[in-house]
Scaffold this active site. Structure first.
Site, PDB file in Angstrom:
ATOM      1  N   ILE A 178       0.827  -1.085  -0.066  1.00 38.54           N
ATOM      2  CA  ILE A 178      -0.142   0.046   0.127  1.00 38.54           C
ATOM      3  C   ILE A 178       0.749   1.150  -0.208  1.00 38.54           C
ATOM      4  O   ILE A 178       1.908   1.314   0.668  1.00 38.54           O
ATOM      5  CB  ILE A 178      -0.739   0.001   1.204  1.00 38.54           C
ATOM      6  CG1 ILE A 178      -1.872  -1.238   1.314  1.00 38.54           C
ATOM      7  CG2 ILE A 178      -1.617   1.156   1.199  1.00 38.54           C
ATOM      8  CD1 ILE A 178      -2.935  -0.888   0.159  1.00 38.54           C
ATOM      9  N   ASP A 189      -5.782  -6.597   5.946  1.00 37.08           N
ATOM     10  CA  ASP A 189      -7.045  -6.522   5.726  1.00 37.08           C
ATOM     11  C   ASP A 189      -7.753  -6.451   4.187  1.00 37.08           C
ATOM     12  O   ASP A 189      -8.966  -6.108   4.040  1.00 37.08           O
ATOM     13  CB  ASP A 189      -8.027  -5.207   6.616  1.00 37.08           C
ATOM     14  CG  ASP A 189      -7.260  -4.131   5.926  1.00 37.08           C
ATOM     15  OD1 ASP A 189      -6.589  -3.901   5.048  1.00 37.08           O
ATOM     16  OD2 ASP A 189      -7.658  -2.924   6.715  1.00 37.08           O
ATOM     17  N   GLY A 223       0.478  -5.321   0.401  1.00 34.86           N
ATOM     18  CA  GLY A 223      -0.578  -5.307  -0.486  1.00 34.86           C
ATOM     19  C   GLY A 223      -0.435  -6.212  -1.713  1.00 34.86           C
ATOM     20  O   GLY A 223      -1.442  -6.436  -2.324  1.00 34.86           O
ATOM     21  N   GLU A 249       2.407  -6.287   6.966  1.00 38.35           N
ATOM     22  CA  GLU A 249       1.429  -5.514   7.794  1.00 38.35           C
ATOM     23  C   GLU A 249       1.829  -5.747   9.050  1.00 38.35           C
ATOM     24  O   GLU A 249       1.563  -4.604   9.910  1.00 38.35           O
ATOM     25  CB  GLU A 249       0.116  -5.824   7.361  1.00 38.35           C
ATOM     26  CG  GLU A 249      -0.605  -5.427   5.895  1.00 38.35           C
ATOM     27  CD  GLU A 249      -0.404  -6.624   4.908  1.00 38.35           C
ATOM     28  OE1 GLU A 249      -0.810  -6.408   3.880  1.00 38.35           O
ATOM     29  OE2 GLU A 249       0.514  -7.473   5.038  1.00 38.35           O
ATOM     30  N   ASP A 301      -1.921  -9.272  -1.103  1.00 35.94           N
ATOM     31  CA  ASP A 301      -3.325  -9.561  -1.260  1.00 35.94           C
ATOM     32  C   ASP A 301      -3.672  -9.712  -2.732  1.00 35.94           C
ATOM     33  O   ASP A 301      -4.722 -10.216  -3.035  1.00 35.94           O
ATOM     34  CB  ASP A 301      -4.022  -7.969  -0.552  1.00 35.94           C
ATOM     35  CG  ASP A 301      -3.653  -7.726   0.755  1.00 35.94           C
ATOM     36  OD1 ASP A 301      -4.019  -8.727   1.472  1.00 35.94           O
ATOM     37  OD2 ASP A 301      -3.093  -6.694   0.959  1.00 35.94           O
TER      38      ASP A 301
END
Length: 279
Positions: A71, A160, A129, A152, A132
């Protein structure tokens, strides 16, 4: 959204005659960190290719030296967090933050909502991310020098955007727990041993050629069979065996009457490559 409007990525057709398309993460200056624009543009790009009859398979790759650094924390802190931190109404602040998280989750879950298979081709770093994103993809391959980290926990947050939900189904619960709690870096070869990736290529050039060969092979198959296989596998994660069997029976009762089955049988009988109509 037209191709020229994308800020965080670009779309390229492998060749004018190919049914394989590339979505390329295209922010190399930030190591392809996931910016706020990514979460709008990525699902839009997937939707565009999902509804493009000429697109049968999608390769997700990245420009520059790394696949994704996670991110974009600078953008996140400047655009999302201040409005919640400075709010005097904690309830409304929390609700807005939840809505932002759900929006980002939807941006990555768009991979699974896309009917066409999405293959992640990872080189360099794939952090936070980035995990993810690739765990939402249908296939994953990488270079020998690729490295990964579920990072994270080291940033003081709980992942998340899908890693904690999808990674255990790919590498197993115990392995996912260890990777998520330690945040440690692991190599492309370990990713292969864990089952996170299915193939490891020596170089970026080998990766590009190898993933294209995989994609072209899938693109040559019946598109109804390919999208059906993806849909059934994803759906079956949440069903019992009996429920999954019932679901696929209902699915096939609707598509087995297509011309693809006839063409596949004829091609085998005539010892030629089948030719299927586009979706």
């Amino acid at each position: 959204m037209s191709e020229g409007e994308y800020k965080s990525l670009k779309i390229e057709q492998v060749s004018p005659t190919s049914n394989v398309f590339n979505i390329i993460l295209n922010l190399p200056k930030t190591l392809n960190a996931l910016s706020p624009s990514f979460f709008h543009e990525f699902p839009a790009a997937l939707y565009s290719l999902d509804h493009n009859p000429s697109a049968a398979v999608i390769i997700l790759s990245a420009a520059g030296n790394h696949f994704c650094s996670g991110i974009d924390l600078h953008s996140l802190s400047n655009t999302i967090l201040p409005s919640h931190v400075n709010s005097t109404d904690r309830g409304r602040s929390a609700e807005r933050l939840r809505r932002e998280i759900k929006h980002m989750q939807d941006g990555i879950s768009a991979v699974e909502k896309c009917r066409k298979p999405v293959i992640a081709a990872v080189h360099g770093g794939c952090i936070g991310g980035g995990i993810d994103v690739i765990t939402a993809c249908d296939l994953r391959v990488c270079t020998k020098d690729a490295f990964f980290a579920v990072k994270e926990v080291d940033l003081g947050i709980t992942a998340d955007l899908g890693t904690l939900q999808r990674l255990p189904n790919i590498v197993g619960y115990a392995n996912a727990m260890e990777l998520a709690l330690t945040g440690r870096r692991f190599s492309g070869s370990e990713a292969k041993d864990l089952g996170l990736v299915s193939k490891v290529f020596d170089t970026k050039e080998d990766l590009d050629l190898g993933v294209r060969a995989i994609a072209e092979g899938i693109a040559a198959k019946s598109p109804l069979a390919v999208i059906g296989t993806k849909s059934i596998l994803l759906k079956s994660r949440d069903l019992t065996v009996d429920q999954g069997l019932d679901y696929v029976a209902t699915w096939n009762s609707g598509v087995l009457i297509s011309d693809d089955l006839k063409e596949a049988i004829s091609a085998q009988r005539e010892k030629r490559k089948p030719s299927f109509s586009k979706l």
